[in-house]
Scaffold this active site. Sequence first.
Site, mmCIF file in Angstrom:
data_model
loop_
_atom_site.group_PDB
_atom_site.id
_atom_site.type_symbol
_atom_site.label_atom_id
_atom_site.label_comp_id
_atom_site.label_asym_id
_atom_site.label_seq_id
_atom_site.Cartn_x
_atom_site.Cartn_y
_atom_site.Cartn_z
ATOM 1 N N HIS A 21 0.840 -1.211 0.000
ATOM 2 C CA HIS A 21 0.000 0.000 0.000
ATOM 3 C C HIS A 21 0.871 1.255 0.000
ATOM 4 O O HIS A 21 0.591 2.214 -0.723
ATOM 5 C CB HIS A 21 -0.879 0.053 1.269
ATOM 6 N N LYS A 45 -16.983 -5.914 5.645
ATOM 7 C CA LYS A 45 -15.891 -6.659 5.002
ATOM 8 C C LYS A 45 -15.836 -8.094 5.518
ATOM 9 O O LYS A 45 -15.823 -8.340 6.712
ATOM 10 C CB LYS A 45 -14.574 -5.932 5.299
ATOM 11 N N ARG A 102 -2.139 -6.058 -8.467
ATOM 12 C CA ARG A 102 -1.119 -7.094 -8.281
ATOM 13 C C ARG A 102 -1.274 -8.103 -9.419
ATOM 14 O O ARG A 102 -0.868 -7.850 -10.526
ATOM 15 C CB ARG A 102 -1.274 -7.753 -6.902
ATOM 16 N N SER A 140 -3.221 -7.581 2.972
ATOM 17 C CA SER A 140 -3.543 -7.429 4.394
ATOM 18 C C SER A 140 -3.977 -8.762 4.985
ATOM 19 O O SER A 140 -3.679 -9.053 6.153
ATOM 20 C CB SER A 140 -4.661 -6.390 4.576
HETATM 21 O O1 PNS Z 1 -8.728 -2.444 0.319
HETATM 22 P P1 PNS Z 1 -10.032 -2.879 -0.281
HETATM 23 O O2 PNS Z 1 -10.886 -3.548 0.758
HETATM 24 O O3 PNS Z 1 -9.855 -3.715 -1.516
HETATM 25 O O4 PNS Z 1 -10.784 -1.530 -0.725
HETATM 26 C C1 PNS Z 1 -12.064 -1.586 -1.300
HETATM 27 C C2 PNS Z 1 -12.719 -0.186 -1.261
HETATM 28 C C3 PNS Z 1 -12.805 0.323 0.155
HETATM 29 C C4 PNS Z 1 -11.906 0.761 -2.102
HETATM 30 C C5 PNS Z 1 -14.141 -0.337 -1.887
HETATM 31 O O5 PNS Z 1 -14.828 -1.336 -1.213
HETATM 32 C C6 PNS Z 1 -14.936 0.963 -1.822
HETATM 33 O O6 PNS Z 1 -14.753 1.834 -2.641
HETATM 34 N N1 PNS Z 1 -15.849 1.055 -0.812
HETATM 35 C C7 PNS Z 1 -16.660 2.219 -0.588
HETATM 36 C C8 PNS Z 1 -18.112 1.939 -0.946
HETATM 37 C C9 PNS Z 1 -18.341 2.122 -2.418
HETATM 38 O O7 PNS Z 1 -18.164 3.178 -3.000
HETATM 39 N N2 PNS Z 1 -18.755 1.020 -3.087
HETATM 40 C C10 PNS Z 1 -18.979 1.039 -4.512
HETATM 41 C C11 PNS Z 1 -17.703 0.803 -5.294
HETATM 42 S S1 PNS Z 1 -17.118 -0.831 -5.033
#
Ligand code: PNS
Length: 173
Positions: A21, A45, A102, A140
């Site tokens: 990250h 999550k 990745r 993670s």
């Molecule tokens: O590190 P991650 O868990 O892969 O990140 C995912 C994240 C937080 C970027 C994604 O879940 C997100 O954008 N969440 C906010 C809610 C949202 O906008 N959802 C619609 C797009 S997926």
Amino acid sequence: MPNHIQHVVVPGTFDPVTLGHVDVINRARHLFPQVTVAVAESRTKRGIGTAFSLEERVDMLREALDEQGVSSLGGVSVLPFTGLLVDFCRQQGAGGVVKGLRAMTDFESELQQADLNAQLAPDLESVFVMSNPGYGYVSSSIVRELALLGGPVEMLVPACVVRRLREHYGTEG
Ligand code: PNS
């Protein structure tokens, strides 16, 4: 005159932040003058929530970016967010979202999210950087598993996160 993007958001759950990250955030800052790292609440999550609270994840990121010298570049901030990423970007006045890719396995879900975000906010650009090959395997979830089992995590996360993982899991690593 093209309207260059000045400000991007690097979103994630960061449970916890890894060196992968930090590499993506550092590279985003070299591409754009202002970077906001957006730490998602991600309450649902994995159906069970996150290992670290939103406050802990924000704290760890700030500490990690100081420790790894990214904060000293200037123009980098860390904020928590709840709700939709596109709304957060709009509130912050950011013109793009930067994420790391990745392996191919990341591609499908990232494309799905980018397509959804493009529908919701056509002006918001999704930008992907290929992960540093040295961190291609780092996630993670493998960090949490290693830490839980008392394995070494020093090569995967910033030193401040090693300490937090030991406290959290009560292991010596
Ligand atoms: O590190 P991650 O868990 O892969 O990140 C995912 C994240 C937080 C970027 C994604 O879940 C997100 O954008 N969440 C906010 C809610 C949202 O906008 N959802 C619609 C797009 S997926």
